[in-house]
Scaffold this motif. Structure first.
Motif, PDB file in Angstrom:
ATOM      1  N   HIS A 108       4.672 -16.725  27.558  1.00 33.54           N
ATOM      2  CA  HIS A 108       4.753 -16.928  26.104  1.00 33.54           C
ATOM      3  C   HIS A 108       5.492 -15.773  25.457  1.00 33.54           C
ATOM      4  O   HIS A 108       5.859 -14.799  26.121  1.00 33.54           O
ATOM      5  CB  HIS A 108       3.370 -17.133  25.476  1.00 33.54           C
TER       6      HIS A 108
ATOM      7  N   HIS B  29       4.848 -13.388  23.124  1.00 29.10           N
ATOM      8  CA  HIS B  29       4.346 -12.075  22.692  1.00 29.10           C
ATOM      9  C   HIS B  29       5.043 -10.948  23.457  1.00 29.10           C
ATOM     10  O   HIS B  29       5.299 -11.046  24.649  1.00 29.10           O
ATOM     11  CB  HIS B  29       2.823 -11.984  22.910  1.00 29.10           C
TER      12      HIS B  29
ATOM     13  N   ASP C 190       4.152  -8.099  24.553  1.00 29.54           N
ATOM     14  CA  ASP C 190       3.542  -7.504  25.753  1.00 29.54           C
ATOM     15  C   ASP C 190       3.735  -8.389  26.987  1.00 29.54           C
ATOM     16  O   ASP C 190       3.294  -8.041  28.080  1.00 29.54           O
ATOM     17  CB  ASP C 190       2.058  -7.164  25.519  1.00 29.54           C
ATOM     18  N   HIS C 191       4.417  -9.529  26.802  1.00 29.16           N
ATOM     19  CA  HIS C 191       4.796 -10.387  27.931  1.00 29.16           C
ATOM     20  C   HIS C 191       6.317 -10.546  28.038  1.00 29.16           C
ATOM     21  O   HIS C 191       6.806 -11.145  28.997  1.00 29.16           O
ATOM     22  CB  HIS C 191       4.140 -11.769  27.791  1.00 29.16           C
TER      23      HIS C 191
ATOM     24  N   HIS D 231      -3.350 -20.571  22.631  1.00 31.43           N
ATOM     25  CA  HIS D 231      -2.972 -19.179  22.378  1.00 31.43           C
ATOM     26  C   HIS D 231      -1.959 -19.036  21.251  1.00 31.43           C
ATOM     27  O   HIS D 231      -2.317 -18.636  20.170  1.00 31.43           O
ATOM     28  CB  HIS D 231      -2.502 -18.504  23.667  1.00 31.43           C
TER      29      HIS D 231
ATOM     30  N   ASP E 183      -1.925 -15.948  28.635  1.00 36.45           N
ATOM     31  CA  ASP E 183      -3.060 -15.720  27.742  1.00 36.45           C
ATOM     32  C   ASP E 183      -3.657 -17.069  27.364  1.00 36.45           C
ATOM     33  O   ASP E 183      -2.933 -17.965  26.900  1.00 36.45           O
ATOM     34  CB  ASP E 183      -2.616 -14.984  26.475  1.00 36.45           C
TER      35      ASP E 183
HETATM   36 ZN    ZN Z   1      -0.381 -13.165  23.988  1.00 42.98          ZN
END
Ligand code: ZN
Length: 458
Positions: free
Chosen positions: A60, A62, A64-65, A160, A181
């Motif tokens: 996804h 975000h 941090d990914h 999510h 997530d």
């Molecule tokens: Zn996330």
């Protein structure tokens, strides 16, 4: 062989390197966030040759990914990056925005001369972000994509945020599932998470592995917090991830206004240019919505915008809010108070006991959000000391993450025991508690991988 390159004992920096058959695939490509030691790790070179990668697949949007993707490009990676169409749409806003912030940071460091790099360079710039976006290959949910004979993957919905997926890899006769997530069931806008039927190896997130979201409707709790603050003519400050939380919060506020719980003329400011852009994507991605939202759409009511929502794009307009008295609601990023416009609102409003700071998402260790939530009486913002006199409240049930029960239930949908479950994306107490819960419920083999660890997948 699977290598764990991040999100081991922390909730950020998700990166997993899968060698299967003759292919080398990176699953997620996130940056570390939170403490300065964690952030420093982003600057070390990847532990593998970026040119040896055949492809990346992202769960996804975000950061941090995904936020390491432009660096990987700079390190020589030029292969395809597979994402869902909505993830591609969101990254079109998120990566250029991250580049802009990195460029500003570098400019500021050079002005103040505080960086040990001279000149300080941005982590990545607008060109790097554009180059990364050019690598994206959107693939629909449920469409099986073959990477080589005997190696294929499929995206499935996981709630999510918009576009979020879990990924099933079929590598020869093994199935390897990366959860990404996992969202909550019955969230207001997005369809419920699907579940994996089978996995030989399950890589499972554990953000809320040690917590159960309290009973009771998050909608009522948000209504109560806002009503009490409005009664004392205070300001409700809601820090929210620009993508995901902000849209859910607006949805709830709008529905509370429509049913008369909150005044229809209560000013609500969405003060995050990114959240404003993401709101448009949310509204148009009809296939990802659930029935409740579709019904609203058919009545001509946007699921995101209530009757008194003001979209704040401009920085000057954002600063002008400092001069306004309550009651009002300000929704602004970043969700963990690590940067963004929320900081100037905090500087201005935290010393005021009439303010309510309402947390609706996970606060990682080392962030300003965690400090405030843990009861700090004074915090530092932009080098200034700011007293905390505002009321601090939290509604964990609004989180985009499933709690321990939700995670155990999601994994428990597997029709036969996996060979191993690897817990990632959780701080140490969270993943230990989740490991204990899964072991006691099902007796499965649960592994807590260390960062850098390589595991042979049989
Ligand atoms: Zn996330």
């Amino acid at each position: 062989m699977l290598r764990f390159l991040g999100a081991c004992g922390t909730v950020t920096g998700s990166k997993f390197l899968l060698d299967a058959g003759s292919r080398r695939i990176l699953i997620d490509c996130g940056v570390f966030q939170g403490s300065s030691e964690l952030k420093e790790k982003n600057w070390t070179a990847p532990s593998f040759d970026a040119r040896s990668l055949d492809a990346a697949v992202l769960t996804h949007a975000h950061i941090d990914h995904t936020g390491y993707l432009p660096r990987l490009g700079k390190a020589g990676f030029s292969g395809p990056v597979y994402v869902t169409p909505s993830t591609a749409g969101l990254l079109g806003y998120l990566l250029p925005d991250a580049a802009h912030l990195h460029e500003e940071d570098a400019r500021y460091a050079n002005q103040k001369g505080y960086s040990r790099h001279r000149p300080a360079l941005p982590f990545f710039d607008a060109n790097d972000a554009a180059a990364a976006l050019a690598l994206l290959r959107p693939i629909d949910f449920h469409e099986r994509t073959e990477l080589s004979p005997g190696l294929a993957f499929t995206f499935r919905r996981v709630g999510h945020i918009l576009g979020a997926a879990f990924i099933s890899f079929d590598a020869d006769s093994r199935r390897i599932v990366f959860s990404g997530d996992i969202g909550q069931r019955d969230a207001p806008i997005l369809k419920d998470p699907e579940t994996p039927e089978s996995a030989d190896h399950l890589i499972l997130e554990s953000t809320y592995g040690d917590r159960l979201h309290p009973e009771g409707s998050p909608r009522e709790k948000i209504g109560l917090a806002v009503r009490e603050t409005v009664a004392r003519r205070g300001v409700v400050l809601i820090p929210a991830f620009a993508v995901g939380r902000a849209q859910d919060v607006l949805y709830h506020l709008g529905s509370l206004q429509r049913d008369g719980t909150l005044p229809t003329n209560l000013p609500i400011y969405l003060d995050s240019p990114m959240a404003v852009s993401a709101a448009d994507l949310y509204t148009s991605a009809l296939s990802e919505h659930d029935l409740e939202t579709e019904q609203l759409e058919s009545r001509g009511v946007s699921p995101i915008e209530g009757p008194s929502v003001h979209l704040v794009r401009d920085r000057a307009e954002s600063i002008a809010l400092n001069g306004r008295g309550g009651p009002m609601v300000i929704v602004s990023a970043s969700g963990m108070l690590t940067g963004g416009r929320i900081l100037h609102h905090l500087k201005h409003r935290l010393p005021d006991p009439e303010t309510t700071l309402l947390f609706v998402g996970f606060q990682a260790a080392g962030t300003l959000g965690r400090q405030v939530l843990d009861g700090a009486h004074e915090v530092r913002i932009h080098g200034e000391s700011v007293p905390v006199r505002a009321e601090i409240r939290e509604i964990p049930a609004l989180s985009a993450h499933a709690d321990q029960h939700g995670l155990v239930e999601w994994a428990g949908a597997l029709t036969s025991p996996p060979r191993a479950v690897y817990l990632v994306h959780g701080e140490p107490p969270a993943r230990e508690a989740l490991a204990a819960a899964i072991r006691s419920k099902s007796g499965w083999n649960v592994v807590l991988p260390e960062e850098g660890q390589a595991i042979e997948l049989e």
